[in-house]
Design a protein around this motif. Structure first.
Motif, PDB file in Angstrom:
ATOM      1  N   GLY A 228       0.974  -1.234   0.055  1.00  0.00           N
ATOM      2  CA  GLY A 228       0.021  -0.113  -0.049  1.00  0.00           C
ATOM      3  C   GLY A 228       0.829   1.147   0.008  1.00  0.00           C
ATOM      4  N   ALA A 229       0.380   2.418  -0.262  1.00  0.00           N
ATOM      5  CA  ALA A 229       0.913   3.642  -0.392  1.00  0.00           C
ATOM      6  C   ALA A 229       1.752   3.966   0.888  1.00  0.00           C
ATOM      7  N   LEU A 230       1.238   3.792   1.934  1.00  0.00           N
ATOM      8  CA  LEU A 230       1.986   4.347   3.007  1.00  0.00           C
ATOM      9  C   LEU A 230       3.416   3.628   3.218  1.00  0.00           C
ATOM     10  N   ARG A 231       3.169   2.374   3.032  1.00  0.00           N
ATOM     11  CA  ARG A 231       4.543   1.639   3.317  1.00  0.00           C
ATOM     12  C   ARG A 231       5.398   1.462   2.082  1.00  0.00           C
ATOM     13  N   ASP A 232       4.831   1.668   1.003  1.00  0.00           N
ATOM     14  CA  ASP A 232       5.669   1.776  -0.337  1.00  0.00           C
ATOM     15  C   ASP A 232       6.372   2.970  -0.610  1.00  0.00           C
ATOM     16  N   MET A 233       5.699   4.196  -0.129  1.00  0.00           N
ATOM     17  CA  MET A 233       6.225   5.468  -0.582  1.00  0.00           C
ATOM     18  C   MET A 233       6.416   6.344   0.618  1.00  0.00           C
ATOM     19  N   VAL A 234       5.731   6.259   1.594  1.00  0.00           N
ATOM     20  CA  VAL A 234       5.815   7.357   2.842  1.00  0.00           C
ATOM     21  C   VAL A 234       7.039   6.945   3.607  1.00  0.00           C
ATOM     22  N   GLN A 235       6.738   5.537   4.034  1.00  0.00           N
ATOM     23  CA  GLN A 235       7.667   5.172   4.916  1.00  0.00           C
ATOM     24  C   GLN A 235       9.290   5.276   4.527  1.00  0.00           C
ATOM     25  N   ASN A 236       9.350   5.467   3.389  1.00  0.00           N
ATOM     26  CA  ASN A 236      10.775   5.620   2.878  1.00  0.00           C
ATOM     27  C   ASN A 236      11.079   7.076   2.426  1.00  0.00           C
ATOM     28  N   THR A 309      -6.408  -2.182   0.222  1.00  0.00           N
ATOM     29  CA  THR A 309      -5.049  -1.698  -0.024  1.00  0.00           C
ATOM     30  C   THR A 309      -5.186  -0.128  -0.184  1.00  0.00           C
ATOM     31  N   GLU A 310      -4.626   0.687   0.233  1.00  0.00           N
ATOM     32  CA  GLU A 310      -4.556   2.092  -0.242  1.00  0.00           C
ATOM     33  C   GLU A 310      -3.478   2.481  -1.161  1.00  0.00           C
ATOM     34  N   THR A 311      -3.980   3.182  -2.344  1.00  0.00           N
ATOM     35  CA  THR A 311      -3.140   3.484  -3.523  1.00  0.00           C
ATOM     36  C   THR A 311      -2.890   5.163  -3.254  1.00  0.00           C
ATOM     37  N   PHE A 312      -3.445   5.599  -2.408  1.00  0.00           N
ATOM     38  CA  PHE A 312      -3.372   6.996  -2.131  1.00  0.00           C
ATOM     39  C   PHE A 312      -3.309   7.163  -0.859  1.00  0.00           C
ATOM     40  N   VAL A 313      -2.570   8.024  -0.087  1.00  0.00           N
ATOM     41  CA  VAL A 313      -2.525   8.420   0.953  1.00  0.00           C
ATOM     42  C   VAL A 313      -2.269   9.976   1.332  1.00  0.00           C
ATOM     43  N   ALA A 314      -3.052  10.615   2.140  1.00  0.00           N
ATOM     44  CA  ALA A 314      -2.495  12.062   2.372  1.00  0.00           C
ATOM     45  C   ALA A 314      -2.804  12.249   3.932  1.00  0.00           C
ATOM     46  N   VAL A 434      20.608   4.814   3.894  1.00  0.00           N
ATOM     47  CA  VAL A 434      19.638   5.000   5.235  1.00  0.00           C
ATOM     48  C   VAL A 434      20.191   4.168   6.460  1.00  0.00           C
ATOM     49  N   ARG A 435      20.524   4.644   7.547  1.00  0.00           N
ATOM     50  CA  ARG A 435      20.964   3.905   8.654  1.00  0.00           C
ATOM     51  C   ARG A 435      20.012   3.231   9.421  1.00  0.00           C
ATOM     52  N   ARG A 436      20.378   2.223  10.340  1.00  0.00           N
ATOM     53  CA  ARG A 436      19.267   1.387  10.863  1.00  0.00           C
ATOM     54  C   ARG A 436      18.374   2.247  11.870  1.00  0.00           C
ATOM     55  N   ASP A 437      19.060   3.217  12.514  1.00  0.00           N
ATOM     56  CA  ASP A 437      18.096   3.747  13.469  1.00  0.00           C
ATOM     57  C   ASP A 437      16.930   4.742  12.569  1.00  0.00           C
ATOM     58  N   GLU A 438      17.390   5.195  11.459  1.00  0.00           N
ATOM     59  CA  GLU A 438      16.591   5.921  10.820  1.00  0.00           C
ATOM     60  C   GLU A 438      15.260   4.924  10.219  1.00  0.00           C
ATOM     61  N   VAL A 439      15.769   3.958   9.706  1.00  0.00           N
ATOM     62  CA  VAL A 439      14.539   3.042   9.326  1.00  0.00           C
ATOM     63  C   VAL A 439      13.840   2.715  10.313  1.00  0.00           C
ATOM     64  N   GLU A 440      14.147   2.301  11.355  1.00  0.00           N
ATOM     65  CA  GLU A 440      13.346   2.042  12.542  1.00  0.00           C
ATOM     66  C   GLU A 440      12.663   2.967  13.042  1.00  0.00           C
ATOM     67  N   ALA A 441      13.034   4.165  13.099  1.00  0.00           N
ATOM     68  CA  ALA A 441      12.347   5.510  13.551  1.00  0.00           C
ATOM     69  C   ALA A 441      11.079   5.696  12.521  1.00  0.00           C
ATOM     70  N   GLN A 442      11.431   5.424  11.178  1.00  0.00           N
ATOM     71  CA  GLN A 442      10.231   5.343  10.253  1.00  0.00           C
ATOM     72  C   GLN A 442       9.186   4.335  10.428  1.00  0.00           C
ATOM     73  N   TRP A 443       9.486   3.266  10.608  1.00  0.00           N
ATOM     74  CA  TRP A 443       8.802   2.203  10.669  1.00  0.00           C
ATOM     75  C   TRP A 443       7.786   2.419  12.149  1.00  0.00           C
ATOM     76  N   ALA A 444       8.505   2.749  13.039  1.00  0.00           N
ATOM     77  CA  ALA A 444       7.927   2.842  14.341  1.00  0.00           C
ATOM     78  C   ALA A 444       6.735   3.948  14.153  1.00  0.00           C
ATOM     79  N   TRP A 445       6.979   5.237  13.501  1.00  0.00           N
ATOM     80  CA  TRP A 445       5.906   6.163  13.295  1.00  0.00           C
ATOM     81  C   TRP A 445       4.801   5.315  12.296  1.00  0.00           C
ATOM     82  N   ILE A 446       5.247   4.746  11.275  1.00  0.00           N
ATOM     83  CA  ILE A 446       4.284   4.404  10.158  1.00  0.00           C
ATOM     84  C   ILE A 446       3.368   3.180  10.932  1.00  0.00           C
ATOM     85  N   ASP A 447       3.746   2.345  11.849  1.00  0.00           N
ATOM     86  CA  ASP A 447       3.127   1.372  12.573  1.00  0.00           C
ATOM     87  C   ASP A 447       2.013   2.007  13.240  1.00  0.00           C
ATOM     88  N   GLY A 448       2.256   3.232  13.901  1.00  0.00           N
ATOM     89  CA  GLY A 448       1.138   4.005  14.688  1.00  0.00           C
ATOM     90  C   GLY A 448       0.233   4.371  13.964  1.00  0.00           C
TER      91      GLY A 448
END
Ligand code: BG6
Length: 486
Positions: A228-236, A309-314, A434-448
């Motif tokens: 979905g758009a959130l994990r495919d485009m926003v998370q990264n 699955t979302e194909t758009f997210v704002a 991208v460093r591990r701490d960045e990826v993990e901070a990104q995922w933590a926020w997306i999971d919320g």
């Protein structure tokens, strides 16, 4: 000191990314004399091919995916003969023995490894590399997304990688960081005195980051429907853009300091919790419609099964720190939108007092538009007076101060983002990875956010393909008196 690799070992070499991006990028670097002529390039996949079959495949991919002006037919064979195909079942560590042979004295070489495979193969591939002794101090590894689908799964992948490669030898790719205009954002912010004093909540009213695509699933239905758009485009990509816009100036342009500053921003993102999910996010899914004058089916039709699955997210996002207190960052991305266009839009604050009010003139706030694609340009909208004697009042108009990077640097080739990233991997510079701490901070926020969607039982709103997403996305900004920049 980091040594330039003398071998580049590519996994997933017959896959879509390798054929569309990685191998054409390597060829383009080779044609410009940027990679060592003796660089050994064993390319692995599980299909049964000879090296000559593989070279024909790559030759065709170069023809197809590299712009004509960059092809240099005369140099193609020199490049192709540096490639060697190695058939390998990446799920079987014992089968990795063939690599030592392909690499010559494998254990003693400086090896750059690039995994362009399904993430399910990361762990077995790393086990195989360990088994064959290819994870020593002189080996570094590049990993392509998706690195997990949430924080927990990304930790599993990161742990598996860390068991063999320490962080300083792990290069996580986000191809947006290889894009020229993304680099330019840093040049604009930190190579000019003009912007930085205003680059904060006192000077900036709101920020928008939009990545709009015209394409649909393009044969990636299984992957995309799980993401979905959130994990495919926003998370990264979009969070990386946001981090570059919002970060403090690093003291030096190097891997440690740039990434230290980005991660602070990522950790300052205000979480979008279960209450905020309904008001701060909008999700959509495209139905049938028309894009580029062509009728296109809806997402479910393309997919062939029901899906939420979302194909758009704002999103409406806040960075809770001193610099950005109270400044909304609006993010939006989607597939099957009317145009392929990515941009960062910064609206500065209104002047504190208008001296022109009595003369009937309206002063608009300044805006900075950093366009990433299709054309790279930067435009600063400033107020200017319309020519005339102004007998019936002064008229001010917004005019652009345009910097077209395409024409200002017309002689320089427009490079594929992967050219820069592959060269950085070969040369061992992790700044744009991208460093591990960045990826993990990104995922933590997306999971919320995803938790909020589930809790609120949010399902995507339908938008016809070729439109700007569901109308609720307009409401998201209009409620704050803000319009999306189109
Ligand atoms: C990829 C996403 O990471 O980025 C794709 O998986 C998306 O879905 C692509 O289309 C967009 O990249 P670019 O460079 O074309 O903007």
């Amino acid at each position: 000191m980091t040594l330039t690799a003398d071998s580049l070992l590519l996994f997933g070499a017959t896959g879509d990314l390798a054929q569309r991006m990685l191998l054409p990028s390597l060829f383009a670097l080779h044609a410009d004399g940027l990679i060592p002529p003796q660089l050994a390039m064993p390319c692995t996949a599980d299909g049964e091919l000879t090296s000559d079959d593989f070279r024909s495949l790559v030759g065709a991919a170069i023809e197809r995916y590299l712009p004509a002006e960059r092809r240099r037919p005369g140099t193609a064979w020199d490049f192709l003969k540096q490639l060697r195909y190695v058939q390998l079942d990446a799920s079987q560590p014992e089968s990795f023995g063939v690599l030592s042979k392909a690499l010559g004295n494998g254990g003693t070489r400086n090896i750059a490894i690039f995994l362009s495979t399904a993430p399910s193969l990361f762990s077995p591939t790393i086990a195989g590399l360990q088994y064959t002794g290819l994870t020593g101090e002189r080996a570094r590894i590049g990993l392509e997304k998706p690195l997990g689908h949430d924080l927990a799964s990304s930790r599993v992948i990161n742990d598996a990688v860390a068991a063999a490669f320490p962080e300083e030898r792990t290069f996580r790719v986000d191809h947006y960081l290889g894009k020229e205009t993304v680099q330019n954002l840093l040049a604009l912010r930190f190579g000019n005195w003009l912007f930085e004093p205003l680059w904060n909540a006192s000077g900036i009213d709101q920020v928008q980051i939009s990545v709009s695509e015209t394409m649909g699933l393009e044969g990636r239905s299984n992957f995309y429907d799980d993401a979905g758009a959130l994990r495919d485009m926003v998370q990264n990509h979009m969070l990386q853009l946001l981090a570059l816009v919002a970060m403090e100036p690093p003291a030096h342009y190097n891997a440690a300091e740039v990434r230290d500053e980005k991660v602070k921003v990522l950790r300052s993102l205000r979480s979008i919790d279960r209450t905020a999910a309904a008001t701060h996010t909008v999700i959509g899914q495209y139905g049938a419609g028309a894009v580029d004058g062509r009728l296109v089916p809806g997402y479910l039709e393309e997919l062939g099964k029901p899906s939420n699955t979302e194909t758009f997210v704002a999103l409406k996002v806040h960075v809770d720190n001193w610099r950005w207190k109270g400044v909304p960052f609006y993010l939006r991305t989607g597939k099957r939108l009317p145009l392929r266009e990515s941009e960062i839009f910064i609206q500065f604050r209104q002047v504190p007092h208008s001296i022109f009010e009595d003369r009937g003139a309206v002063v608009q706030p300044n805006k900075l538009v950093i366009r990433l694609q299709p054309e790279e340009n930067v435009s600063l909208l400033v107020m200017a007076k319309e020519p005339g004697l102004d007998r019936d009042g002064i008229r001010l108009r917004e005019v652009p101060l345009d910097l077209s990077l395409t024409s200002a640097f017309a002689g320089a080739p427009r490079r594929i983002a992967y050219e820069r990233l592959l060269l950085d991997l070969i040369e061992g510079d992790p700044t744009l990875f991208v460093r591990r701490d960045e990826v993990e901070a990104q995922w933590a926020w997306i999971d919320g956010i995803r938790d909020g969607w589930v809790f609120n039982q949010m399902t995507p709103r339908l938008y016809p393909a070729g439109t700007c997403g569901p109308s609720a996305a307009i409401g998201l900004t209009e409620r704050d008196g803000v319009s999306w920049h189109d």
